[in-house]
Design a protein around this motif. Structure first.
Motif: not given
Length: 251
Positions: A23-30, A85-101
């Protein structure tokens, strides 16, 4: 009568082993947190895409990209990233506003998401995991104390018998063989009880030592609903003394 049933303990999480294979997992951040999330997803055989500007990648994430362990998009997150077709998203960035969006977009599309360090914006939490082959033990504090989860997980891992993972691996192979031997739907409950009794009767060391020939011998006892001792199964044909003509068969 109510005392016969387990009490309800509100405030917990539903602890499940979520299958994301292929399944496709999207990770935002590096960064470091994203690297841990990526490893979790890859260990679960997910197809991972990382979205992050190259300047923000840490060495481990760069390595995953260079080895083609993950797909990579060199820029900040855009809503279109949720279209594939993203099944799950992990967000790990130092930007609270962008993370909430991103969290809000995932909710609109009913995509489960985890926003690092923001428990209120998580559909699920990452626990502290001990891994030994097929064995996975996760400790969760429901977002209250990740470091404490790590401490408890290490204590549990230290208390486990050696080679527990190898023993589980062998039991898994035996279960598959048993399904082939007794594939009928009505055999399901009997199979489960028989395997359970075996795990309770044999030690971890014996389960680890069990080889393919032992499994075939062991399966011969299933129809009789018997759990033999490990020594009985080890008594293979090659270990039986030949007939001496006077004293009968002996072992």
């Amino acid at each position: 009568m109510s005392q016969s049933f387990p009490p309800i303990q509100p405030g917990g999480s539903l602890m499940v082993a979520w299958q994301v294979r292929d399944k496709h997992v999207l990770v935002v951040g590096g960064g470091e947190v994203a690297a841990g999330r990526i490893l979790h997803a890859l260990n679960a055989d997910a197809k991972v895409t990382v979205v992050c500007p190259s300047a923000c990648l840490n060495p481990e994430v760069k390595y995953r990209i260079s080895e083609n362990h993950v797909a990579y998009i060199d820029r900040k997150f855009e809503p279109v990233d949720l279209d594939d077709d993203v099944a799950m998203v992990f967000v790990a960035i130092d930007d609270p506003e962008a993370s909430s969006q991103i969290w809000k977009l995932c909710r609109e599309r009913r995509i489960p998401a985890n926003i690092a360090d923001v428990p209120s914006e998580c559909d699920f939490y990452f626990g502290s995991v001990h891994r030994d082959g097929p064995l996975q033990v996760m400790v969760s504090t429901n977002g209250n104390g990740p470091k404490l989860a790590s401490i408890v997980r290490k204590e549990i891992a230290a208390a486990l018998p050696a080679n527990t993972g190898a023993a589980i691996q062998n039991v898994g192979i035996l279960r598959r063989k048993l399904r082939e031997t007794a594939p009928g739907p009505k055999d399901g409950p009997k199979r489960m009880k028989w395997i359970s009794r075996l795990c309770e009767s044999w030690s971890s060391e014996e389960l680890v030592e069990m080889d393919e020939k032992d499994m075939e011998t062991l399966l011969g006892f299933y129809t009789q609903d018997i759990i033999p001792a490990f020594e009985q199964v080890q008594l293979k044909e090659g270990n039986i003394a030949p007939f001496d003509g006077s004293m009968g068969w002996s072992c």
